[in-house]
Design an enzyme around this catalytic site. Structure first.
Site, PDB file in Angstrom:
ATOM      1  N   TYR A 142       0.912  -0.971   0.067  1.00  0.00           N
ATOM      2  CA  TYR A 142       0.112  -0.009   0.014  1.00  0.00           C
ATOM      3  C   TYR A 142       0.926   1.117  -0.250  1.00  0.00           C
ATOM      4  O   TYR A 142       1.763   1.558   0.906  1.00  0.00           O
ATOM      5  CB  TYR A 142      -0.856  -0.075   1.222  1.00  0.00           C
ATOM      6  CG  TYR A 142      -1.738   1.182   1.318  1.00  0.00           C
ATOM      7  CD1 TYR A 142      -3.024   1.385   0.582  1.00  0.00           C
ATOM      8  CD2 TYR A 142      -1.327   2.446   2.220  1.00  0.00           C
ATOM      9  CE1 TYR A 142      -3.408   2.615   0.676  1.00  0.00           C
ATOM     10  CE2 TYR A 142      -2.101   3.303   2.561  1.00  0.00           C
ATOM     11  CZ  TYR A 142      -3.423   3.284   1.815  1.00  0.00           C
ATOM     12  OH  TYR A 142      -4.350   4.428   1.919  1.00  0.00           O
ATOM     13  N   ASP A 239       9.457   3.564   0.094  1.00  0.00           N
ATOM     14  CA  ASP A 239       8.432   4.067   1.041  1.00  0.00           C
ATOM     15  C   ASP A 239       8.418   3.753   2.320  1.00  0.00           C
ATOM     16  O   ASP A 239       8.150   2.540   2.723  1.00  0.00           O
ATOM     17  CB  ASP A 239       6.984   3.381   0.356  1.00  0.00           C
ATOM     18  CG  ASP A 239       5.764   3.923   0.953  1.00  0.00           C
ATOM     19  OD1 ASP A 239       5.928   4.632   2.025  1.00  0.00           O
ATOM     20  OD2 ASP A 239       4.671   3.771   0.478  1.00  0.00           O
ATOM     21  N   LYS A 267       4.593   9.663   9.190  1.00  0.00           N
ATOM     22  CA  LYS A 267       4.193   9.330  10.575  1.00  0.00           C
ATOM     23  C   LYS A 267       5.171   9.569  11.542  1.00  0.00           C
ATOM     24  O   LYS A 267       5.051  10.518  12.290  1.00  0.00           O
ATOM     25  CB  LYS A 267       4.086   7.774  10.178  1.00  0.00           C
ATOM     26  CG  LYS A 267       2.796   7.369   9.291  1.00  0.00           C
ATOM     27  CD  LYS A 267       2.408   6.012   9.410  1.00  0.00           C
ATOM     28  CE  LYS A 267       1.261   5.484   8.485  1.00  0.00           C
ATOM     29  NZ  LYS A 267      -0.090   6.013   8.931  1.00  0.00           N
TER      30      LYS A 267
END
Length: 418
Positions: A142, A239, A267
């Site tokens: 994802y 990523d 994050k």
């Protein structure tokens, strides 16, 4: 745990918010999403005032726990002086310098707001540098909700035309995707061997498969991607929105010793505030000074960058990662041990302070993990322990041995009844 106020709040929210939640995946929480009024350290309190040990940690950002005083102090100081200013300010370069100091391949960065945005920026840089348009990603990974990358979400999607991950997506942009299989070096060699013919500009990889079972890379996989990208003129993009600064201060590059051309961070970088960044080689990043468009009103806003600088200062202490590793290993041993020696109730995969429940059948999912997890999820919530529908577990520096021991005991009680 009564959960009654959360149920009523969810019913009210559905009258004004699509799906009743701010982010769609939160709606998968049984029996309904939890609504909280306060969060401190490793705990949250719901609208009824009941306390929960939190293993969601805002879906990953809270590596230091809720309300870390060092982060809040830095943010509070800046917030009294400015919010969004639309001009340069010192925190732009102070926070950037702190991030680049931590990242082994960090020569330059670009600020953004979310992981989804930053992934798109990284891919634009790769396309500009190579003159190619396609991106090779890996099945089940994802990379945000954007049409161009939200595809190839099943193991069966490898090496065939990508299809939309959900309704409403533009199928036309998915011609730009090539889907490989994580840890499959042979397939990567074949696809990247055709990089010119296939027009492949970038390899986009989550080095830990954070949203697909927390599968670690095999010893040769990331190094093979590095070699193949160099050989065929392809930009290697990590990523690290989830893994970055969580599995090591310098992210996957530090942990696995492979340097990508670009990394996408988010994050954990900002200690609970909204910020992301594309970090990497100066010659790629500096394309924004030569016509590559990178924009955003809230990029590099002072509030978020105060949080970034303060967080990076805390993460510079090696003792923090030693503590996180100890806590996470303790969770794996005690809570994982409560699942029992057989595979009947599943197991936990772990890379650093990132864990994933894997059911007996071995299938995990971004939107929810099956097997016994559904029963565990609700049963643990009703005992005061908050987990994620996907089965991911985020540990923080705020979690204690007492938290973990209580969690293991509660899970043992629950499984005895199943």
């Amino acid at each position: 745990m009564a959960l009654e106020s959360s149920r009523l709040a969810f019913e009210r929210a559905r009258r004004s918010i699509g799906g009743g939640v701010g982010s769609g995946l939160r709606a998968a929480m049984p029996p309904h999403p939890l609504f909280v009024r306060e969060a401190r350290g490793a705990h949250v309190w719901d609208l009824d005032g009941d306390r929960y040990t939190d293993y969601v940690m805002a879906w990953g950002p809270l590596l230091l726990g809720h309300g870390d005083p060092r982060v809040l102090s830095a943010v509070s100081d800046v917030a009294t002086r400015m919010q969004v200013v639309g001009t340069g300010h010192a925190l732009e370069y102070l926070a950037a310098e702190a991030v680049l100091e931590a990242v082994p391949h960090g020569e330059r960065l670009l600020w953004s707001n979310t992981g989804t945005e930053a992934v798109q920026v990284a891919l634009r840089l790769a396309r500009a540098a190579t003159g190619r348009r396609r991106v090779l990603k890996f099945a089940k990974s994802y990379h945000g909700w954007h049409d161009t990358v939200y595809a190839g979400m099943s193991e069966d999607d490898c090496d065939r035309p990508a299809t939309p991950g959900g309704p409403g997506q533009s199928a036309s942009v998915l011609d730009d995707l090539v889907v490989a299989r994580f840890n499959d070096v042979q397939l990567a060699e074949r696809l990247l061997g055709e990089a010119v013919e296939r027009d492949i500009a970038a390899v986009l990889v989550d080095p830990v498969m954070s949203n697909a079972g927390v599968e670690a890379p095999s010893p040769q996989f990331l190094a093979a991607l590095r070699t193949l990208c160099d050989r065929h003129g392809v930009v290697l993009v990590f990523d690290e929105v989830i893994a970055g600064f969580r599995i090591a201060r310098g992210g996957a590059a530090e942990k696995y010793g492979v340097l990508p051309d670009l990394s996408v961070f988010g994050k954990a970088m900002a200690g609970g505030f909204t910020q992301s960044a594309v970090v990497g080689r100066a010659e790629l990043v500096d394309q924004v000074a030569a016509g590559v468009v990178h924009a955003g009103t809230f990029n590099a806003n002072p509030i978020a960058l105060a949080a970034v600088e303060a967080t990076m200062r805390v993460l510079a202490d090696p003792a923090l990662y030693e503590q996180l590793e100890w806590t996470s290993a303790e969770f794996e041993a005690l809570v994982g041990g409560a699942l029992g020696p057989s595979s009947e109730f599943g197991r936990f995969n772990r890379v650093g302070s990132l864990l994933q429940y894997v059911p007996a059948g071995g299938a995990t999912g971004l939107h929810g993990t099956g097997g016994t997890w559904t029963a565990i999820l609700e049963g643990m919530l009703r005992q005061g322990f908050l987990f994620m529908p996907s089965g991911k577990v985020f540990l923080s520096a705020a979690h204690t041995t007492a938290d973990i021991e209580a969690t293991a005991e509660a899970l043992h009680r629950l499984l005895e009844k199943l």
